[in-house]
Design a protein around this motif. Structure first.
Motif, PDB file in Angstrom:
ATOM      1  N   VAL A 324       0.837  -1.205   0.000  1.00 58.56           N
ATOM      2  CA  VAL A 324       0.000   0.000   0.000  1.00 58.56           C
ATOM      3  C   VAL A 324       0.868   1.249   0.000  1.00 58.56           C
ATOM      4  N   LEU A 325       1.899   1.262   0.834  1.00 54.11           N
ATOM      5  CA  LEU A 325       2.785   2.430   0.888  1.00 54.11           C
ATOM      6  C   LEU A 325       3.479   2.653  -0.454  1.00 54.11           C
ATOM      7  N   ARG A 326       3.898   1.575  -1.087  1.00 50.61           N
ATOM      8  CA  ARG A 326       4.538   1.733  -2.407  1.00 50.61           C
ATOM      9  C   ARG A 326       3.532   2.257  -3.425  1.00 50.61           C
ATOM     10  N   TYR A 327       2.278   1.815  -3.345  1.00 55.76           N
ATOM     11  CA  TYR A 327       1.242   2.322  -4.244  1.00 55.76           C
ATOM     12  C   TYR A 327       1.018   3.808  -4.000  1.00 55.76           C
ATOM     13  N   TRP A 328       0.916   4.221  -2.757  1.00 56.66           N
ATOM     14  CA  TRP A 328       0.744   5.642  -2.452  1.00 56.66           C
ATOM     15  C   TRP A 328       1.875   6.477  -3.048  1.00 56.66           C
ATOM     16  N   PHE A 329       3.105   6.019  -2.853  1.00 58.05           N
ATOM     17  CA  PHE A 329       4.245   6.768  -3.391  1.00 58.05           C
ATOM     18  C   PHE A 329       4.193   6.811  -4.913  1.00 58.05           C
ATOM     19  N   SER A 330       3.754   5.720  -5.541  1.00 55.98           N
ATOM     20  CA  SER A 330       3.637   5.701  -7.001  1.00 55.98           C
ATOM     21  C   SER A 330       2.615   6.731  -7.471  1.00 55.98           C
ATOM     22  N   VAL A 331       1.517   6.893  -6.731  1.00 55.26           N
ATOM     23  CA  VAL A 331       0.511   7.885  -7.091  1.00 55.26           C
ATOM     24  C   VAL A 331       1.084   9.293  -6.955  1.00 55.26           C
ATOM     25  N   LEU A 332       1.815   9.543  -5.870  1.00 54.14           N
ATOM     26  CA  LEU A 332       2.422  10.863  -5.686  1.00 54.14           C
ATOM     27  C   LEU A 332       3.411  11.178  -6.807  1.00 54.14           C
TER      28      LEU A 332
END
Length: 374
Positions: A324-332
């Motif tokens: 989830v954290l990696r997905y959030w960073f990818s969105v940013l």
């Protein structure tokens, strides 16, 4: 003088017989070869090589002069060439329409998933990367609009919840209309609405829980909205990240659902550009951001103020904490790749991240971006 007896000469004849037979066969074969092959054969055998070069010429003239039996084609009938050109134009238009539809469904770009922050998945490494990313502004504004203010000032302290960059190249031209959207349910966007209203913008507030919007009518509220005392049009509608089925023709106010993508809302309201957009989507922001990235909607948004929530993964976001954290960073990073640069960050209350207590992180952050590509 040496002499050989008959018995002594027999072995020598047996040795000489095979080469003689092979030579006779080659001579017979050479007489049957074409002239070009015989010339090569003669040179290979030590004879004079044929120096003549034979070439063939193939005519590309569809009607060679003097050709026996050449067909005569009648001239094309009047209008045939124009009909063919029109068919080609129709085919090209159909191809472009299909590509446009596929681009709208698939998006001009896909979200690029970033590599892990460390050699192996790590909650600490992934969260540290996100916090470091959102705490460091990427662009400095010499003058800003602060909450509730309509005149530009020097950047205040970091205590401001959000800021709007007042650089001339980021503001709408004086001879063009200014448009502002706000998506929030709890009425916490009053300062934003006041600021953009004083800037002379056409302001639209979206809140699906607002019974006053559109006279309290359920569902679509864009065709007949309600304006408050400061001229803010209120709509009982919310943002969605799922692209609806293709509509052949969109018209102003032509929406039939209380949840729509930003692109469809803009099309229904007749807006090509949103100069100021405020969004607190209560953990739906991650999938909404992804939709904006993949659909290319952000190219028409100049300023974005949005709150991100870290308490839980968010709507339709799955995986373990590290994923989830990696997905959030990818969105940013996808927002940045779309042209948005961070100009301000404000940390909210609480220290819960994905249901874990983290002392050096907050449960939410309000971030302000400006679009450097508009």
């Amino acid at each position: 003088m040496w002499g050989l007896s008959p018995r002594a000469g027999m072995p020598l004849l047996l040795l000489l017989a095979p080469p003689l037979l092979i030579a006779l066969q080659l001579l017979a074969l050479g007489s049957r070869l074409p002239a070009g092959a015989r010339s090569w054969w003669g040179a290979a055998a030590g004879g004079p090589r044929d120096r003549a070069v034979v070439s063939s010429v193939i005519s590309i003239d569809p009607h060679p002069r003097g050709a026996r039996g050449a067909r005569s084609h009648p001239p094309p009938r009047p209008g045939a060439l124009e009909e063919m050109r029109e068919k080609m134009r129709d085919a090209a238009r159909a191809y472009e329409d299909e590509n446009e539809w596929q681009e709208r469904q698939m998006g001009p770009r896909a979200l690029e998933v970033q590599l892990w922050a460390s050699d192996k998945p790590s909650f600490t490494a992934e969260l540290s990367r996100i916090i470091a990313y959102i705490a460091r502004p990427q662009l400095n504004c010499s003058r800003v609009y602060s909450p509730g203010q309509a005149h530009a000032i020097q950047p205040p302290a970091a205590s401001a919840h959000w800021l709007l960059c007042a650089e001339n190249w980021l503001l709408p031209a004086s001879d063009r209309p200014c448009v502002a959207y706000s998506f929030r349910m709890d009425g916490g966007d009053a300062d934003f609405l006041r600021t953009v209203s004083r800037l002379g913008c056409e302001v639209h507030s979206f809140d699906p829980s607002n019974s006053n919007a559109s006279g309290g009518s359920p569902g679509n509220s864009l065709a007949s909205n309600h304006s408050d005392e400061v001229g803010v049009s209120q709509h009982k509608m919310w943002l969605d990240w799922r692209t609806r089925k293709r509509r052949r023709h969109k018209t102003r106010g032509n929406l039939v659902s209380a949840s729509q993508t930003l692109a469809d809302i803009m099309a229904a309201l007749g807006h090509h550009t949103v100069h100021f957009l405020y969004a607190d989507l209560l953990s739906a922001e991650w999938r909404v951001f992804q939709n904006w990235i993949e659909a290319g909607t952000l190219q028409n948004v100049h300023h974005l103020v949005a709150t991100i929530h870290l308490q839980w993964a968010g709507f339709e976001v799955g995986g373990n904490s590290e994923e989830v954290l990696r997905y959030w960073f990818s969105v940013l990073r996808g927002l940045q790749a779309s042209g948005l640069k961070l100009v301000h960050s404000y940390a909210g209350e609480g220290h819960s991240v994905l249901k874990q207590t983290v002392t050096d992180a907050h449960s939410s952050y309000t971030l302000t971006w400006v679009n450097t590509r508009h």
